[in-house]
Design a protein around this motif. Sequence first.
Motif, mmCIF file in Angstrom:
data_model
loop_
_atom_site.group_PDB
_atom_site.id
_atom_site.type_symbol
_atom_site.label_atom_id
_atom_site.label_comp_id
_atom_site.label_asym_id
_atom_site.label_seq_id
_atom_site.Cartn_x
_atom_site.Cartn_y
_atom_site.Cartn_z
ATOM 1 N N LEU A 1 0.810 -1.218 0.000
ATOM 2 C CA LEU A 1 0.000 0.000 0.000
ATOM 3 C C LEU A 1 0.843 1.267 0.000
ATOM 4 C CD1 LEU A 1 -2.823 -0.955 2.538
ATOM 5 C CD2 LEU A 1 -3.138 -0.389 0.126
ATOM 6 N N ASP A 2 2.158 1.103 0.144
ATOM 7 C CA ASP A 2 3.072 2.242 0.214
ATOM 8 C C ASP A 2 2.674 3.181 1.356
ATOM 9 O OD1 ASP A 2 5.250 3.823 -0.486
ATOM 10 O OD2 ASP A 2 4.092 5.040 -1.893
ATOM 11 N N VAL A 3 2.434 2.597 2.533
ATOM 12 C CA VAL A 3 2.107 3.395 3.711
ATOM 13 C C VAL A 3 3.241 3.285 4.724
ATOM 14 C CG1 VAL A 3 -0.372 3.167 3.381
ATOM 15 C CG2 VAL A 3 0.817 1.520 4.830
ATOM 16 N N LYS A 4 3.375 4.323 5.536
ATOM 17 C CA LYS A 4 4.516 4.421 6.442
ATOM 18 C C LYS A 4 4.134 4.347 7.915
ATOM 19 C CE LYS A 4 6.919 7.324 3.066
ATOM 20 N NZ LYS A 4 7.530 8.657 2.803
ATOM 21 N N GLY A 5 2.839 4.283 8.192
ATOM 22 C CA GLY A 5 2.404 4.205 9.577
ATOM 23 C C GLY A 5 1.135 3.387 9.702
ATOM 24 N N VAL A 6 1.120 2.440 10.643
ATOM 25 C CA VAL A 6 -0.028 1.547 10.798
ATOM 26 C C VAL A 6 -0.320 1.341 12.278
ATOM 27 C CG1 VAL A 6 -0.873 -0.803 10.469
ATOM 28 C CG2 VAL A 6 0.401 0.313 8.639
ATOM 29 N N THR A 7 -1.593 1.421 12.630
ATOM 30 C CA THR A 7 -2.069 0.992 13.943
ATOM 31 C C THR A 7 -2.937 -0.242 13.740
ATOM 32 O OG1 THR A 7 -1.962 3.094 15.133
ATOM 33 C CG2 THR A 7 -3.687 1.578 15.794
ATOM 34 N N PHE A 8 -2.707 -1.267 14.554
ATOM 35 C CA PHE A 8 -3.354 -2.561 14.341
ATOM 36 C C PHE A 8 -4.562 -2.757 15.250
ATOM 37 C CE2 PHE A 8 1.050 -2.994 13.115
ATOM 38 C CZ PHE A 8 0.974 -3.667 11.906
ATOM 39 N N SER A 9 -5.439 -3.650 14.817
ATOM 40 C CA SER A 9 -6.513 -4.109 15.686
ATOM 41 C C SER A 9 -5.878 -4.738 16.917
ATOM 42 C CB SER A 9 -7.375 -5.142 14.948
ATOM 43 O OG SER A 9 -8.335 -5.702 15.808
ATOM 44 N N CYS A 10 -6.225 -4.224 18.091
ATOM 45 C CA CYS A 10 -5.574 -4.655 19.340
ATOM 46 C C CYS A 10 -6.666 -4.884 20.381
ATOM 47 C CB CYS A 10 -4.578 -3.591 19.793
ATOM 48 S SG CYS A 10 -3.557 -4.071 21.197
ATOM 49 N N LEU A 11 -7.147 -6.110 20.460
ATOM 50 C CA LEU A 11 -8.299 -6.434 21.291
ATOM 51 C C LEU A 11 -7.925 -7.393 22.412
ATOM 52 C CD1 LEU A 11 -10.908 -7.061 18.440
ATOM 53 C CD2 LEU A 11 -10.479 -4.932 19.680
ATOM 54 N N LYS A 12 -8.724 -7.369 23.459
ATOM 55 C CA LYS A 12 -8.551 -8.327 24.544
ATOM 56 C C LYS A 12 -8.971 -9.720 24.058
ATOM 57 C CE LYS A 12 -11.149 -5.874 27.295
ATOM 58 N NZ LYS A 12 -11.906 -5.417 28.493
ATOM 59 N N PRO A 13 -8.490 -10.778 24.704
ATOM 60 C CA PRO A 13 -8.904 -12.130 24.311
ATOM 61 C C PRO A 13 -10.427 -12.262 24.334
ATOM 62 C CG PRO A 13 -7.079 -12.235 25.862
ATOM 63 C CD PRO A 13 -7.504 -10.795 25.808
ATOM 64 N N ASN A 14 -10.979 -12.818 23.265
ATOM 65 C CA ASN A 14 -12.422 -13.063 23.126
ATOM 66 C C ASN A 14 -13.257 -11.788 22.973
ATOM 67 O OD1 ASN A 14 -12.014 -15.908 23.474
ATOM 68 N ND2 ASN A 14 -11.891 -15.567 25.694
ATOM 69 N N GLN A 15 -12.608 -10.641 22.820
ATOM 70 C CA GLN A 15 -13.360 -9.407 22.582
ATOM 71 C C GLN A 15 -13.853 -9.375 21.140
ATOM 72 O OE1 GLN A 15 -11.168 -5.822 23.464
ATOM 73 N NE2 GLN A 15 -12.750 -4.464 22.641
ATOM 74 N N ASP A 16 -15.113 -8.989 20.955
ATOM 75 C CA ASP A 16 -15.686 -8.935 19.613
ATOM 76 C C ASP A 16 -15.014 -7.854 18.778
ATOM 77 O OD1 ASP A 16 -17.455 -10.973 20.164
ATOM 78 O OD2 ASP A 16 -19.078 -9.627 20.781
ATOM 79 N N LYS A 17 -14.795 -8.179 17.527
ATOM 80 C CA LYS A 17 -14.153 -7.252 16.602
ATOM 81 C C LYS A 17 -15.208 -6.391 15.920
ATOM 82 C CE LYS A 17 -10.565 -7.432 13.014
ATOM 83 N NZ LYS A 17 -9.685 -8.358 12.268
ATOM 84 N N SER A 18 -14.966 -5.080 15.851
ATOM 85 C CA SER A 18 -15.945 -4.155 15.276
ATOM 86 C C SER A 18 -15.544 -3.634 13.908
ATOM 87 C CB SER A 18 -16.161 -2.964 16.223
ATOM 88 O OG SER A 18 -16.623 -3.396 17.483
ATOM 89 N N TYR A 19 -14.241 -3.571 13.628
ATOM 90 C CA TYR A 19 -13.763 -2.972 12.383
ATOM 91 C C TYR A 19 -13.016 -4.021 11.560
ATOM 92 C CZ TYR A 19 -14.849 1.315 14.883
ATOM 93 O OH TYR A 19 -15.498 2.294 15.580
#
Length: 505
Positions: free
Chosen positions: A346-364
Amino acid sequence: MITVVIHETKVVKILRGGNELGINNKNIGKCFVKLAKDFPDDILIWSEERFFKNINYQAIAAHFQNRLTMVSFAVNGEFFINNRIGYIDSSAMLKMSKQHAMASWRMSANVGALNASIVNAYENDFLRDFPFEYTLTSIAKRAMPKGLFCYHDPKILKDTFDVVETNFNPQYAYLFKFAKEHYKSVWIYFLLISFLIYDKRCMIFSFFKGVTLKRKSAVQLKENKMSVVDGSALESSTIDVIIPTIGRKKYLYDVLVDLKNQTHLPKKVIIVEQNPVKNSTSELEYLSTENWPFEIIHEFTNIAGVCRARNIALDHATSDYLFLADDDIRIELSFIKEALTKMINLDVKGVTFSCLKPNQDKSYFIDHQTGIFGSGCSIIENSGIKFDQKFEFGFGEDLEFGMQLRESGIDIIFFSVPEIIHLKAPMGGFRTKFIHKWDNEKIQPKPSPTVLYSKQKHGVQEQILGYKMLLFFNELKRVSFSELPTFLSQFQKKWEASKYWAERL
């Protein structure tokens, strides 16, 4: 590439590959719809006639390694949806750099480009009887969370053009329409009050032109077709891991084991261990007693403070990329390889990752540009930027660091995968309460001076005023009628105290 040349509200010329095409419709929106249907894979460029000869086609093409992109440049810094949208929008995408490309959903009709597939997806918007700039901005605002990358980039015009000053006349009726179509209904009322309080203007007629509209939804965009990353580019990419830690010996060990098993190993793991107990020493003996397939740099300090700790680590970083990690996360063995592969693609230089607690439902689930930043779950290009230690033991150091990155030209993208698991371990070590300079003042500042300092540093004035009014209404909910005179006086004093300390940070 197809270039559509515009004079005021009409199309006056269309060029493709150096050849002039016939104008099928002088209406801008209808012209774009026709071109997108005829040339569905082309990049469509728009330019006002006065800027046409100064288009930087190479700079535009550089944005479209990612097909789902829209870029524009407001030559005079004026947007159709102007800064007063800041009364109701607190996002990190209103204050623009004059040197670097920055994420922005505010589009300009001066000059810009998008892929024809976006026009086809939002055909109905282009056919509305609305100003072209409103249409572009509306699409960007709604499509950003769906994966459309939107930028304001001064480089898409060559620096040889002469800036033509214009008497820009804001059309506030469209500002209220925009508020109603893109925010919850309550915000159009908030906007009306903000104009009355801060601009001393009653915008009731503009309000009524917008209040009857319905909120517009986004269109699901087709999945982006990515090129296959060059294997040599990935193999030659180096990464250092930065981990501040305090009292989490077991959890940190598990993080190191995950890093040890990566299919793309880090070059260095830089650990800054804090223990504010006087004369204390390190408890991380496994750093030296076990074998690790990467260099470990271990700094121990009796001075607590996560901003300071991260900056100490940043001084040791020498790799192309930096993985800013918490000391209580878990990652899969292919995490670094997958992350760098996507970033290079993607030619991107900065990324923040999905960072969830164990078994937490993912929204995005969609990768998209974001106004947030996580200093314990991100990978960034090594740029030399440091954490602002004025935020030590305060609020907002993550967001402020992210804003520094954006203003330097590093866009921040949210990646839904690969994922990070955040264990949210109990607070470790011995920690003492930090005493700020204002903690013993008779009038306690509100909001926190660090919060206001960040807004002053990275926001526009209207965002600060909007934040003040929102804070006022939130506090007012808890006040009885008899307490109202005292509340009004105290609220202003607390705000002034916050301004006082923010200016001294």
